[in-house]
Design an enzyme around this catalytic site. Structure first.
Site, mmCIF file in Angstrom:
data_model
loop_
_atom_site.group_PDB
_atom_site.id
_atom_site.type_symbol
_atom_site.label_atom_id
_atom_site.label_comp_id
_atom_site.label_asym_id
_atom_site.label_seq_id
_atom_site.Cartn_x
_atom_site.Cartn_y
_atom_site.Cartn_z
ATOM 1 N N HIS A 161 -33.647 -17.274 17.100
ATOM 2 C CA HIS A 161 -33.365 -18.632 16.630
ATOM 3 C C HIS A 161 -32.972 -19.587 17.736
ATOM 4 C CE1 HIS A 161 -33.501 -18.167 12.217
ATOM 5 N NE2 HIS A 161 -33.076 -16.937 12.433
ATOM 6 N N LYS A 171 -25.565 -32.494 10.907
ATOM 7 C CA LYS A 171 -25.854 -31.173 11.451
ATOM 8 C C LYS A 171 -24.649 -30.764 12.294
ATOM 9 C CE LYS A 171 -29.651 -32.878 13.126
ATOM 10 N NZ LYS A 171 -30.810 -32.046 12.910
ATOM 11 N N ARG A 172 -24.636 -29.511 12.723
ATOM 12 C CA ARG A 172 -23.558 -29.051 13.582
ATOM 13 C C ARG A 172 -23.406 -29.989 14.781
ATOM 14 N NH1 ARG A 172 -24.230 -24.879 17.493
ATOM 15 N NH2 ARG A 172 -26.335 -24.628 16.664
ATOM 16 N N LYS A 213 -27.731 -31.522 20.331
ATOM 17 C CA LYS A 213 -28.227 -32.223 19.146
ATOM 18 C C LYS A 213 -28.046 -33.736 19.274
ATOM 19 C CE LYS A 213 -27.430 -28.227 16.106
ATOM 20 N NZ LYS A 213 -28.756 -27.951 15.521
ATOM 21 N N THR A 273 -34.045 -27.291 10.025
ATOM 22 C CA THR A 273 -34.544 -27.285 8.646
ATOM 23 C C THR A 273 -34.065 -28.518 7.891
ATOM 24 O OG1 THR A 273 -32.707 -25.826 8.016
ATOM 25 C CG2 THR A 273 -34.850 -24.789 8.388
ATOM 26 N N LYS A 285 -35.844 -31.091 4.931
ATOM 27 C CA LYS A 285 -35.228 -31.559 3.677
ATOM 28 C C LYS A 285 -35.307 -33.073 3.571
ATOM 29 C CE LYS A 285 -32.236 -27.622 4.204
ATOM 30 N NZ LYS A 285 -31.061 -27.158 4.955
#
Length: 844
Positions: free
Chosen positions: A382, A575-576, A581, A686, A690
């Site tokens: 991952h 998100k985290r 990110k 992911t 969504k």
């Protein structure tokens, strides 16, 4: 003793319409369901009998739904046992399930019936589902993916089980205060979970520490140390429109009564007396305990081994049970009946543990056991981030798991021998590709290398990610085993992430497609393209999106106290919190936007696009820079939202305690979503799927699954910016050589923070990470500065597109219409066929 009062007898707190307390476990009639709910309230009570408040109603309703699940669960179990198909066992340290009630009644097709039943009892289903707390069994995308996969396995009627740990306190519950993020323990199990069934007959011993005894025949046995018990809790996983109901089996660590030292307790040595009970509680207390200390590292390793050992003992026992009475059998049959999937490197210890169980407990020789293991176990990677590719201290491993270290050393020795004899061209690469890194300063076991050497299949989770794995991270292994590596692009369940969380949009899709079969065949959404320019369809689409935006605005007001305008552009990044990110890029862009708004004349402001920016996610408790980013977002929000000059044009909200239930509110109400990680660093993502599925447009880099989403929905419907993955190494090198020239807007945004415009907190350490050309914590490793100008230009394109309502609605429709590929049903069907070799086993 006085008889228990009827929960319905108190008109003030009980339901206004009486329902008999009679069990109707399998009925779909609303009156029968009301009776069944009342039966659970009266005869399976968890609260005092005088009340039937929403909380009591939730637990009774959940137990009523569980009645039906238990019947399907048992039917599924016996069907699998009788037909004896090959089964998949999915091992994951995380499952981010979300609320189960809506999902269960939706999958069972009894949502309306339960809505009517609760009305008879004086309650609204919408209020009752809000009483459920999210199960704190995961953190981010890894755990949510595992839960989507379980949903798809059941929906596709595949014989499969999930295995995980029953964390009591989860990761943490996030509070946002003046100081930024604060962490407190999750309380999801403070009362109990109505969905889990404790299996008191499913208990396995799990050993730690001890030593290895060598018998006279050369066989080996792991003995001594401390032994804890793994107790199984099962959670039902119903499929959509199928009777198949699979299991998520969660392990809890226990010590036995004989492990409690009564003599010591009576002698006043209370802590010593229950030492093993205390150690058992630690194992399943917290997801990802801090590992900065030696004891923290040991606890994490204990957790991982506890999951692997208990799960494999269970799998072996189930295999042997099914062989019983069927004549002679061989262990070589095991891989034809059992597939074990490792979700990331956390369950890597399943490899040496399965070897140990087969050799030491079942008497197999090395070659026979190795043949079983390598045909049974597959591994999903991952990440390409070095800190997430686990490496465990050899000293810690020898201490905690001495037998397993012997096995790992032997696997490594045989791999080295194979390379040295058959691939002499790779001998100089052995130090980096072998399992044991014997660097004298820090000897470690490389868990990803152990997985790649031992698994029959290794897969990435998006095409770009898999290509990077093959070309870079695992390139030498690819040259040894070219057919071992696959791609399985992640997916999401269309049930939870569209059908149930956005009923308005779902109903429009079903009406215009003239079928609801898209819920299990997401490719049918492509049929929406023919309506993308239809004004009537666009109007209906806009109305559905607005209903979701209004619902979200109410939620934001409720949890943050901030009023937001549903007519503004809803721009969301959840998100985290992690530097790669790039939530920092987002908030720097917001800061620049705010500064420019402040400098505009009133006439100029009228031409701008009003925007509400929402950011949410948890920063790991010890990740200081991530927590600084959270603090900056909240500080910017405090200033912007209270500025009367511009707060009708810009709002900034940090959404606290992001989890699945919060996502189910945010995602349907979103219009723009930010997936802006440094290219080449996000394996898949992911949440991007969504958002796209819900008609939200993406601003993003060519990273992870963004690449495939853009291909599917059309380049014109995606706001692209930033460096590409193949450019990143060169850009970092150029920066190291002092060749980077920052954009004036980037410098302006940083200077605005330093000016004190957002309070007195010292942000220099955060901003320093963007400064300089190289060095730990400096040099802008994640290329925020490089990508800033193209990011701001992409945001200008967003503003312009949003002003043209028809154009934006068409793009939104095309986003949903192109999302068919990103169903977890498709992903799991590919796993089943191309990795696990399992087939449908539908309960009749």
């Amino acid at each position: 003793m006085a008889p228990a009062a009827n929960p319905n007898s108190d008109a003030a707190s009980g339901p206004p319409v009486k329902a008999t307390a009679v069990p109707h476990p399998l009925s779909s009639d609303p009156a029968d369901l009301a009776s069944n709910i009342n039966y659970h309230a009266r005869f399976n009570p968890h609260f005092s009998p005088s009340k039937f408040d929403p909380e009591q109603a939730f637990f009774s309703t959940a137990e009523s739904v569980r009645d039906r699940l238990l019947q399907q669960w048992n039917d599924t179990y016996f069907h699998y046992h009788a037909t004896d198909p090959k089964q998949t066992y999915y091992l994951s340290m995380e499952y981010l399930q979300g609320r189960a009630l809506t999902n269960a009644i939706g999958n069972l097709g009894i949502q309306d019936s339960y809505g009517e039943a609760l009305k008879k009892l004086g309650h609204d289903l919408e209020v009752i589902v809000e009483q459920e707390k999210d199960a704190a069994l995961g953190n981010g995308g890894l755990g949510r993916l595992a839960s989507c996969f379980l949903d798809s396995m059941a929906t596709l009627s595949l014989p499969a089980w999930g295995y995980g740990l029953r964390y009591k306190y989860g990761l943490f519950k996030q509070l946002i205060t003046r100081d930024g993020q604060e962490e407190v323990a999750e309380d999801w199990l403070e009362k109990f979970s109505p969905w889990e069934i404790v299996r008191h007959d499913v208990v396995f011993p799990v050993r730690f520490f001890g030593h290895v005894e060598v018998n006279t025949d050369g066989s080996r046995k792991w003995v001594g140390g401390e032994v804890l018990q793994a107790l199984a809790y099962d959670v039902p996983i119903p499929g959509y429109n199928t009777k198949n109901t699979n299991s998520l089996r969660l392990w809890e660590a226990k010590a036995t009564a004989k492990d409690f030292n009564l003599f010591q307790f009576n002698d006043g040595q209370y802590e010593s007396a229950g030492q093993l009970q205390s150690r058992a509680e630690q194992i399943c207390a917290v997801l990802y305990p801090g590992d900065a200390t030696e004891s923290g590292k040991l606890l994490r390793l204990k957790q991982q081994f506890f999951l692997c050992s208990a799960s494999l003992q269970d799998i072996i026992l189930r295999f042997k049970d099914r062989r019983g009475g069927k004549g002679p059998w061989q262990w070589s049959e095991f891989p034809s009946k059992v597939a074990v999937q490792l979700n990331d490197t956390h369950p890597t210890l399943a490899i040496p543990e399965l070897m140990r169980l087969l050799m030491d407990e079942e008497g197999l020789g090395w070659d026979e056991a190795w043949a079983v293991v390598t045909r049974t176990i597959a591994y999903t990677n991952h990440t390409v981030l070095p800190e997430a590719l686990e490496k465990w201290s050899q000293a810690v491993m020898w201490k905690l798991l001495p037998r397993h270290m012997e096995i790992i050393v032997e696997i490594d020795r045989r791999f080295v021998e194979m390379v040295s004899s058959k691939r002499t061209d790779l001998e100089n690469k052995l130090p980096s590709i072998r399992i044991l890194d014997s660097n004298p300063q820090k000897p470690v076991v490389r868990m990803a290398n152990l997985c790649v050497v031992s698994a029959h299949t290794v897969n990435g989770v998006a095409q770009l990610h898999s290509d990077i794995l093959k070309a870079e991270l695992f390139s030498d292994y690819v040259s040894i085993w070219p057919t071992k590596f696959q791609n399985k692009t992640n997916g999401i369940t269309p049930r939870r992430w569209l059908r149930f969380c956005s009923p308005e949009l779902s109903n429009i899709i079903t009406k215009w497609l003239k079928t609801d079969k898209w819920v299990t065949n997401l490719d049918l959404l492509v049929g929406l393209r023919q309506f993308a320019d239809n004004a009537g369809f666009q109007d209906a689409w806009e109305a559905a999106k607005m209903a979701n935006k209004r619902r979200l605005a109410q939620y934001i007001l409720q949890v943050t106290g901030v009023t937001i305008d549903p007519n503004s552009l809803f721009d969301i990044q959840v998100k985290r919190i992690h530097e790669y990110k790039r939530q920092l890029l987002n908030i720097l862009g917001v800061i620049y936007r705010y500064k420019k708004l402040k400098e505009m004349s009133p006439e100029e402001r009228k031409k701008t696009t009003p925007r509400t920016v929402m950011i949410g996610g948890k920063a790991f408790a010890t990740y200081t820079n991530a927590k600084r980013i959270v603090k900056l977002v909240t500080d910017v929000g405090d200033v912007v939202n209270s500025d009367p000059e511009v707060n009708d044009l810009l709002k900034v909200v940090f959404v606290p305690n992001y989890n699945v239930s919060v996502a189910e509110m945010l995602i349907p109400g979103s219009e723009l979503s930010q997936h802006i990680s440094t290219a080449g660093m996000e394996a898949s993502g992911t949440s991007n799927m969504k958002f796209a599925l819900n008609g939200c447009l993406i601003i993003g880099t060519l990273d992870g699954a963004n690449v495939e989403i853009r291909e599917e929905i059309g380049e014109e419907n995606f706001f692209l910016f930033g460096a590409t993955a193949d450019e990143v190494p060169r850009l970092r090198k150029e920066r190291e050589n002092g060749l980077f020239k920052p954009d004036f807007r980037f410098e302006e945004a940083k200077q605005y923070i330093r000016s004190g415009a957002f309070g007195t907190y010292d942000y220099n350490l955060l901003l320093d990470s963007l400064e300089g050309n190289t060095g730990y914590g400096r040099g802008d490793y994640f290329l925020v500065g490089h990508d800033f100008p193209s990011y701001m230009e992409a945001q200008e394109r967003v503003d312009e597109a949003y002003k043209d309502r028809r154009r934006w609605l068409k793009m939104s429709i095309m986003s949903t219409a192109g999302s068919g590929k990103f169903s977890s049903d498709r992903t799991i069907a590919q796993y089943a066929k191309e990795i696990w070799n399992i087939g449908e086993c539908r309960v009749p």
